[in-house]
Design a protein around this motif. Structure first.
Motif, PDB file in Angstrom:
ATOM      1  N   GLU A 196       1.106  -1.392   0.022  1.00 32.76           N
ATOM      2  CA  GLU A 196       0.516  -0.103  -0.132  1.00 32.76           C
ATOM      3  C   GLU A 196       0.430   1.382   0.002  1.00 32.76           C
ATOM      4  O   GLU A 196       2.028   1.429   0.464  1.00 32.76           O
ATOM      5  CB  GLU A 196      -1.380   0.248   1.445  1.00 32.76           C
ATOM      6  CG  GLU A 196      -1.940  -1.157   1.682  1.00 32.76           C
ATOM      7  CD  GLU A 196      -2.627  -1.099   2.298  1.00 32.76           C
ATOM      8  OE1 GLU A 196      -2.826   0.086   3.177  1.00 32.76           O
ATOM      9  OE2 GLU A 196      -2.915  -2.450   2.715  1.00 32.76           O
ATOM     10  N   MET A 197      -0.078   2.357   0.058  1.00 31.34           N
ATOM     11  CA  MET A 197       0.870   3.425  -0.514  1.00 31.34           C
ATOM     12  C   MET A 197       1.333   4.143   0.379  1.00 31.34           C
ATOM     13  O   MET A 197       0.733   4.140   1.738  1.00 31.34           O
ATOM     14  CB  MET A 197       0.429   5.011  -1.448  1.00 31.34           C
ATOM     15  CG  MET A 197      -0.472   4.916  -2.689  1.00 31.34           C
ATOM     16  SD  MET A 197       1.036   4.255  -3.804  1.00 31.34           S
ATOM     17  CE  MET A 197       1.204   2.684  -5.336  1.00 31.34           C
ATOM     18  N   PRO A 198       2.950   4.101   0.766  1.00 35.40           N
ATOM     19  CA  PRO A 198       3.331   4.714   2.122  1.00 35.40           C
ATOM     20  C   PRO A 198       3.180   6.223   2.117  1.00 35.40           C
ATOM     21  O   PRO A 198       2.381   6.484   1.274  1.00 35.40           O
ATOM     22  CB  PRO A 198       5.140   4.663   1.445  1.00 35.40           C
ATOM     23  CG  PRO A 198       5.452   5.351   0.119  1.00 35.40           C
ATOM     24  CD  PRO A 198       3.747   4.506  -0.224  1.00 35.40           C
TER      25      PRO A 198
ATOM     26  N   LEU B 179       4.370   9.603   0.794  1.00 36.68           N
ATOM     27  CA  LEU B 179       3.816   9.638  -0.264  1.00 36.68           C
ATOM     28  C   LEU B 179       2.586  10.687  -0.514  1.00 36.68           C
ATOM     29  O   LEU B 179       1.638  10.353   0.098  1.00 36.68           O
ATOM     30  CB  LEU B 179       3.904   8.419  -1.606  1.00 36.68           C
ATOM     31  CG  LEU B 179       4.723   8.541  -2.985  1.00 36.68           C
ATOM     32  CD1 LEU B 179       5.749   9.060  -3.400  1.00 36.68           C
ATOM     33  CD2 LEU B 179       4.312   7.031  -2.861  1.00 36.68           C
ATOM     34  N   LYS B 180       2.065  11.476  -1.091  1.00 37.15           N
ATOM     35  CA  LYS B 180       1.953  12.400  -1.666  1.00 37.15           C
ATOM     36  C   LYS B 180       0.775  11.722  -2.527  1.00 37.15           C
ATOM     37  O   LYS B 180       0.837  11.378  -3.359  1.00 37.15           O
ATOM     38  CB  LYS B 180       1.821  13.869  -1.989  1.00 37.15           C
ATOM     39  CG  LYS B 180       2.569  14.562  -1.126  1.00 37.15           C
ATOM     40  CD  LYS B 180       3.045  16.476  -1.729  1.00 37.15           C
ATOM     41  CE  LYS B 180       2.987  17.060  -0.767  1.00 37.15           C
ATOM     42  NZ  LYS B 180       3.901  18.292  -1.574  1.00 37.15           N
ATOM     43  N   LYS B 181      -0.686  11.730  -2.195  1.00 37.25           N
ATOM     44  CA  LYS B 181      -1.685  10.870  -3.069  1.00 37.25           C
ATOM     45  C   LYS B 181      -1.612  11.578  -4.116  1.00 37.25           C
ATOM     46  O   LYS B 181      -2.966  12.958  -4.924  1.00 37.25           O
ATOM     47  CB  LYS B 181      -3.116  10.345  -2.986  1.00 37.25           C
ATOM     48  CG  LYS B 181      -2.985   9.817  -1.206  1.00 37.25           C
ATOM     49  CD  LYS B 181      -2.342   8.503  -1.311  1.00 37.25           C
ATOM     50  CE  LYS B 181      -1.959   7.806   0.458  1.00 37.25           C
ATOM     51  NZ  LYS B 181      -0.331   8.596   0.242  1.00 37.25           N
ATOM     52  N   THR B 182      -1.482  11.170  -5.760  1.00 35.57           N
ATOM     53  CA  THR B 182      -1.490  12.148  -6.209  1.00 35.57           C
ATOM     54  C   THR B 182      -0.774  11.609  -8.106  1.00 35.57           C
ATOM     55  O   THR B 182       0.127  10.857  -7.857  1.00 35.57           O
ATOM     56  CB  THR B 182      -0.720  13.626  -6.220  1.00 35.57           C
ATOM     57  OG1 THR B 182      -0.457  14.235  -7.448  1.00 35.57           O
ATOM     58  CG2 THR B 182       0.521  13.646  -5.833  1.00 35.57           C
ATOM     59  N   PRO B 183      -1.344  11.999  -9.390  1.00 28.36           N
ATOM     60  CA  PRO B 183      -1.421  11.277  -9.981  1.00 28.36           C
ATOM     61  C   PRO B 183       0.165  12.483 -10.238  1.00 28.36           C
ATOM     62  O   PRO B 183       1.010  13.665 -10.012  1.00 28.36           O
ATOM     63  CB  PRO B 183      -1.919  11.573 -11.320  1.00 28.36           C
ATOM     64  CG  PRO B 183      -3.275  12.968 -10.668  1.00 28.36           C
ATOM     65  CD  PRO B 183      -2.718  12.620  -9.012  1.00 28.36           C
ATOM     66  N   GLN B 184       1.404  11.606 -11.057  1.00 25.87           N
ATOM     67  CA  GLN B 184       2.774  12.031 -10.963  1.00 25.87           C
ATOM     68  C   GLN B 184       3.006  12.125 -13.090  1.00 25.87           C
ATOM     69  O   GLN B 184       2.819  11.433 -13.433  1.00 25.87           O
ATOM     70  CB  GLN B 184       4.197  11.717 -10.731  1.00 25.87           C
ATOM     71  CG  GLN B 184       3.689   9.836  -9.847  1.00 25.87           C
ATOM     72  CD  GLN B 184       4.005   9.044 -11.414  1.00 25.87           C
ATOM     73  OE1 GLN B 184       5.180   9.540 -12.108  1.00 25.87           O
ATOM     74  NE2 GLN B 184       4.721   8.589 -11.230  1.00 25.87           N
TER      75      GLN B 184
ATOM     76  N   ARG C 184       8.898   5.727  -4.860  1.00 30.50           N
ATOM     77  CA  ARG C 184       7.992   5.073  -3.988  1.00 30.50           C
ATOM     78  C   ARG C 184       8.643   3.929  -3.133  1.00 30.50           C
ATOM     79  O   ARG C 184       8.397   3.875  -1.365  1.00 30.50           O
ATOM     80  CB  ARG C 184       6.625   4.171  -4.089  1.00 30.50           C
ATOM     81  CG  ARG C 184       5.485   3.490  -3.824  1.00 30.50           C
ATOM     82  CD  ARG C 184       5.031   2.919  -4.575  1.00 30.50           C
ATOM     83  NE  ARG C 184       6.120   0.948  -4.325  1.00 30.50           N
ATOM     84  CZ  ARG C 184       6.323   0.829  -5.087  1.00 30.50           C
ATOM     85  NH1 ARG C 184       5.725   1.324  -6.709  1.00 30.50           N
ATOM     86  NH2 ARG C 184       6.822  -0.215  -5.432  1.00 30.50           N
TER      87      ARG C 184
ATOM     88  N   TYR D  53       9.360  17.325  -4.835  1.00 29.67           N
ATOM     89  CA  TYR D  53       7.972  18.085  -3.355  1.00 29.67           C
ATOM     90  C   TYR D  53       6.897  17.732  -3.750  1.00 29.67           C
ATOM     91  O   TYR D  53       6.143  17.939  -3.183  1.00 29.67           O
ATOM     92  CB  TYR D  53       8.648  19.450  -3.283  1.00 29.67           C
ATOM     93  CG  TYR D  53       8.423  19.785  -4.320  1.00 29.67           C
ATOM     94  CD1 TYR D  53       7.310  20.854  -5.126  1.00 29.67           C
ATOM     95  CD2 TYR D  53       9.834  20.727  -5.244  1.00 29.67           C
ATOM     96  CE1 TYR D  53       6.834  21.644  -5.675  1.00 29.67           C
ATOM     97  CE2 TYR D  53       9.231  21.496  -6.563  1.00 29.67           C
ATOM     98  CZ  TYR D  53       7.833  21.910  -7.395  1.00 29.67           C
ATOM     99  OH  TYR D  53       7.665  22.450  -8.130  1.00 29.67           O
TER     100      TYR D  53
ATOM    101  N   TYR E 155       5.808  14.964  -4.751  1.00 30.78           N
ATOM    102  CA  TYR E 155       5.055  13.643  -4.548  1.00 30.78           C
ATOM    103  C   TYR E 155       5.550  13.592  -3.041  1.00 30.78           C
ATOM    104  O   TYR E 155       4.859  13.160  -2.832  1.00 30.78           O
ATOM    105  CB  TYR E 155       5.901  12.914  -5.494  1.00 30.78           C
ATOM    106  CG  TYR E 155       5.647  13.576  -6.822  1.00 30.78           C
ATOM    107  CD1 TYR E 155       4.698  13.067  -7.377  1.00 30.78           C
ATOM    108  CD2 TYR E 155       6.692  13.496  -8.115  1.00 30.78           C
ATOM    109  CE1 TYR E 155       4.438  13.979  -8.737  1.00 30.78           C
ATOM    110  CE2 TYR E 155       6.318  13.800  -8.929  1.00 30.78           C
ATOM    111  CZ  TYR E 155       5.287  14.075  -9.864  1.00 30.78           C
ATOM    112  OH  TYR E 155       4.689  14.759 -10.793  1.00 30.78           O
ATOM    113  N   TRP E 156       6.560  14.284  -2.242  1.00 26.09           N
ATOM    114  CA  TRP E 156       6.895  13.080  -1.211  1.00 26.09           C
ATOM    115  C   TRP E 156       6.341  14.326   0.326  1.00 26.09           C
ATOM    116  O   TRP E 156       6.085  15.263  -0.448  1.00 26.09           O
ATOM    117  CB  TRP E 156       8.431  13.488  -1.416  1.00 26.09           C
ATOM    118  CG  TRP E 156       9.306  12.557  -1.542  1.00 26.09           C
ATOM    119  CD1 TRP E 156       8.918  11.369  -1.808  1.00 26.09           C
ATOM    120  CD2 TRP E 156      10.730  13.232  -2.803  1.00 26.09           C
ATOM    121  NE1 TRP E 156       9.980  10.678  -3.133  1.00 26.09           N
ATOM    122  CE2 TRP E 156      11.275  12.066  -3.346  1.00 26.09           C
ATOM    123  CE3 TRP E 156      11.221  14.745  -2.582  1.00 26.09           C
ATOM    124  CZ2 TRP E 156      12.157  11.966  -3.589  1.00 26.09           C
ATOM    125  CZ3 TRP E 156      12.935  14.537  -3.616  1.00 26.09           C
ATOM    126  CH2 TRP E 156      12.685  12.929  -4.238  1.00 26.09           C
ATOM    127  N   ASP E 157       6.039  13.575   0.761  1.00 25.94           N
ATOM    128  CA  ASP E 157       5.313  14.424   2.135  1.00 25.94           C
ATOM    129  C   ASP E 157       6.113  14.779   3.041  1.00 25.94           C
ATOM    130  O   ASP E 157       5.921  14.019   4.259  1.00 25.94           O
ATOM    131  CB  ASP E 157       3.872  13.927   2.119  1.00 25.94           C
ATOM    132  CG  ASP E 157       3.099  15.276   2.734  1.00 25.94           C
ATOM    133  OD1 ASP E 157       3.462  15.964   2.831  1.00 25.94           O
ATOM    134  OD2 ASP E 157       1.688  14.190   3.373  1.00 25.94           O
TER     135      ASP E 157
END
Lengths: 174, 241, 67, 351
Positions: free
Chosen positions: B4-6, B9-14, B27, B55, B57-59
């Protein structure tokens, strides 16, 4: 009163040290003073000079073009600075290092010879300072000696005393 | 194992191209940060290159450095903030070309930072020009007949740095298969732990796909790493002292 | 039971997940997402091995408990 | 505490008193005393010192420290400062408070190591790329080398912008008396130096932050530039200059840094000879005292601008005067020093 002094020779002759002692003594007498060194790639052996101004008022430019006094430790410097001296200026010459014709009006001192009498030729700068102060009386003997003490105290009392002795020997040469 | 997404990581398309290796690396790096519970201590340094938008994508706290200079920026952040966890994320152009000097000297000082070096053997963001790591004969927009000897030989950063005494840890990994990706994640984790344990300079080189600049499909690019690139850049640990 | 969940909007249809799936249950769908991509879809029984998650570059795949 | 000190060393003490957290530098004459003295003093104080592999590394290190809201400084001389321009532009774009010291030497190119003022355009007009401005402070004596770092940091943090101290080899190398007493506190400095609402400190108990200068969204960079412009315009209130006897002056001598000391000698000499001359020394060259110069021009005063360059600041004087009065220039480029006597004769010709 504003007097401009150039001390000049080669790196390693204590040119900067002599200038530093003058400004330290000047501060002890509450005078305004500036010191501006030549600085370069050469640490030793290359031409070196420093410009010292001692005044009772604010000093504008720290750069000296027409000195009142020149303390000279090399032939090259002698040729260069004799022309820039003020008309009523004075040149002090280490005659161990620069031989000149007799008819030129300069004060000479065999400063290296004098220094060697005290066991080391690297105190020629102190001898020249002695001659300079004795002749010009720009600064008091006591403040000069205090400044010498301050400058050499990290080397120990023996060295301080030796430098003061050479300075006094220079004083006596006028 | 969790798939599962960590949290880091921001929940966004890249924005990366289809099949690009950056997304995978972003990821697994974020997973490591979550697992080590260091998200609140991270100050990341992004490069100039495709990952400049890290930035997005990275939280966690992130800054941008001028091209080639992330090791210097990271050095300064770590030295003045020794309790933070500082890493740079750099491509081959950034680290090995314009930033070669910063890389060498940061390694030579043994700075307690971590460098993630994404090697996709080209300049991706500017459209696929030759990088110092470009393969012999590889066609790029500045080596249209293929890279020749005159253009230089692929620069092996891990091998180069392994000669520096003060370097603590060097490993080359790849993200072209599930098994390799798991190894890459383990290497990333080890490099981060090294910093937490004050061990000094760690660098993980990650061979990554750039299907766009390699003129390949994403699936072909997985194979390219397997068949060609990892032959020129062998995987493995180069230093672990 | 865990199985693959695909975020259709994040998917760029690179095909890597289809390549690495050991049981061949992923395929390209006929429909478009809003970016005009045919996203990957699940067409069989997922064994939840996670390989597609490990290799998806687009944050589009997770393997989660099915509710 | 009164001491005799080199300008370069006074700058070190002033920076430490100002609360400098980290210094990074690469050797170059005539500012080596700064790097050397920092290596001793910063370590004594338990702060960060690093001799870097290049000026590129130095400037990027202060960039990194500023990201975390701490005070960092680098120093160099002209060629080294040229190398730093890219990152200075980044710092302006990212709105980061840093201080850069340029102890100018003769140029162009490797030039020489004499004091010079050939980097005025680079400092004031933006040596790096893009639209940005930097506050530029110009010390003219060793006391100001001690005091200006604190002011530079205060302004850097107040405006979140790089600030340059534009000195030269003469100010850096000369020794004179300096009062090393504690620096005055700005009334709002605790507030100004508090970076907690923007710095990268780890995202504990808050959402994550990023600092960037790459702004690709449609129209966003234009908007960012307008915001910066507004800030640069606000800096106008920080203009600082020293003025003597301009009221009755026919000619006002204008110079900064070492040139200001030279024109002061000329000013005293001309006044002694009965000429009505004034003296104006910008202590900030961005912002520039344009309004004051314009007012003096309106009052019919002429200007003699003196620089150790081929004529750089004189362009800002001419912009301020806008043709309303005579502006003459005298300068020596390439590490030469203007002579007092030449200034005097040129001013006499203007009378």
């Amino acid at each position: 009163m504003k007097k401009e002094i150039i001390i000049t020779g080669y790196g390693g002759q204590g040119i900067m040290q002599a200038g530093n002692i003058l400004i330290k003594a000047a501060i002890l007498e509450d005078k305004v003073t500036t010191f501006f060194p030549s600085y370069g790639a050469e640490m030793r052996g290359g031409a070196a000079n420093c410009k010292v101004i001692i005044s009772d008022e604010f000093i504008g430019s720290p750069i000296v073009y027409k000195p009142d006094y020149v303390l000279c430790f090399s032939r090259l410097a002698f040729e260069k600075f004799r022309k820039s001296l003020k008309p009523d200026g004075l040149m002090f010459l280490n005659s161990d290092l620069v031989k000149i014709e007799n008819n030129i009006d300069v004060l000479v001192l065999e400063a290296n010879t004098l220094s060697e009498k005290f066991g080391s030729k690297i105190m020629a700068n102190m001898a020249m300072l002695g001659l300079f102060i004795a002749r010009v009386k720009l600064l008091k003997q006591a403040s000069m000696e205090e400044a010498i003490k301050e400058s050499f105290k990290h080397k120990g009392e023996k060295i301080v005393n030796l430098n003061i002795e050479v300075f006094r020997a220079g004083l006596d040469c006028v | 194992m969790k798939f599962e997404m960590p949290e880091s990581l921001k929940k966004t398309p890249q924005h990366y191209c289809p099949g690009c290796g950056h997304g995978i690396i972003h990821r697994i790096l974020s997973e490591v940060i979550d697992e080590l519970n260091i998200r609140e201590k991270i100050i990341a340094v992004a490069p100039v290159g495709c990952a400049v938008f890290g930035y997005l994508y990275w939280d966690f706290d992130t800054c941008e450095a001028p091209h080639g200079r992330p090791p210097s920026v990271a050095t300064a952040i770590k030295r003045t903030n020794p309790n933070k966890v500082v890493f740079t994320y750099q491509g081959d152009g950034d680290l090995a070309a314009i930033g070669g000097n910063e890389m060498l000297h940061t390694a030579n000082r043994g700075e307690n930072i971590t460098i993630f070096f994404v090697n996709n053997v080209c300049y991706g963001m500017t459209g696929g020009q030759m990088a110092p790591t470009t393969m012999p004969n590889q066609v790029t927009t500045t080596t249209t007949q293929g890279r020749t000897e005159e253009d230089g030989y692929p620069m092996k950063v891990c091998e180069l740095l392994s000669n520096i005494d003060y370097v603590h840890y060097l490993e080359r990994v790849a993200v072209n298969s599930p098994a390799n990706t798991l190894k890459a994640k383990a290497a990333i984790k080890k490099a981060m732990e090294n910093q937490l344990n004050g061990k000094g300079f760690s660098l993980v080189e990650i061979l990554a796909m750039c299907p766009t600049a390699w003129y390949q499909t994403p699936v072909e690019s997985l194979q390219m790493i397997e068949d060609t690139i990892s032959k020129a850049f062998p995987l493995g640990v180069f230093k672990d002292s | 039971m865990k199985k693959v969940e695909i975020n259709r909007e994040y998917c760029k249809c690179c095909g890597i997940c289809i390549e690495v799936c050991p049981v061949n249950v992923l395929s390209v769908s006929k429909e478009f997402n809003t970016s005009g991509v045919h996203p990957v879809e699940l067409i069989g029984d997922c064994i939840a091995c996670g390989k597609c998650y490990l290799m998806c570059p687009d944050f589009a795949i997770e393997v989660k408990e099915n509710d | 505490m009164i001491k005799l000190m080199k300008g370069n060393n006074a700058l070190v003490e002033g920076s430490i008193s100002a609360g400098l957290d980290a210094y990074f530098g690469y050797p170059i004459t005539p500012q080596n005393e700064i790097t050397e003295s920092m290596s001793v003093r910063m370590r004594e104080e338990g702060r960060v010192f690093l001799q870097t592999e290049s000026e590129l590394a130095s400037v990027n290190m202060i960039y990194g420290v500023a990201m975390t809201g701490k005070k960092a400084l680098t120093s160099s001389s002209s060629p080294g400062i040229s190398l730093m321009q890219e990152t200075i532009s980044y710092m302006a774009g990212c709105e980061l408070p840093t201080v850069i010291v340029n102890v100018q030497r003769g140029g162009p190119g490797l030039g020489n190591i004499s004091g010079a003022q050939g980097d005025y355009f680079q400092a004031v007009k933006g040596g790096g790329h893009g639209d940005y401005k930097m506050i530029v402070l110009t010390p003219s004596n060793v006391q100001e080398m001690y005091e200006m770092p604190k002011k530079a940091f205060y302004l850097a943090f107040k405006y979140k912008n790089p600030v340059m101290i534009l000195a030269d080899g003469v100010i850096g190398q000369m020794i004179e008396k300096v009062d090393l007493n504690e620096l005055a506190k700005y009334p709002d400095e605790d507030e100004v130096f508090n970076a907690s609402d923007w710095a990268l400190t780890g995202c504990k108990n808050r959402s994550s932050r990023f600092i960037r200068s790459l702004i690709m969204e449609e129209g966003a960079l234009t908007e960012h530039n307008y915001k910066l412009l507004e800030k640069f315009n606000k800096m106008e209130v920080e203009v600082d200059f020293e003025e003597v006897s301009t009221d009755d002056a026919d000619v006002v001598l204008v110079g900064y840094g070492t040139s200001a000391r030279i024109i002061y000698d000329a000013y005293l000499n001309l006044r002694d000879s009965g000429f009505n001359v004034g003296y104006l020394r910008p202590k900030t060259v961005f912002p520039f005292p344009s309004k004051r110069i314009a007012a003096l021009a309106d009052a019919g005063k002429k200007f003699m601008v003196v620089e150790m360059s081929s004529g750089q600041m004189v362009e800002d004087v001419r912009l301020a005067v806008l043709g309303k009065s005579e502006v003459q220039f005298y300068g020596i480029p390439g590490g030469g020093v203007p002579e007092v006597e030449t200034i005097i004769s040129k001013v006499k010709n203007m009378m």
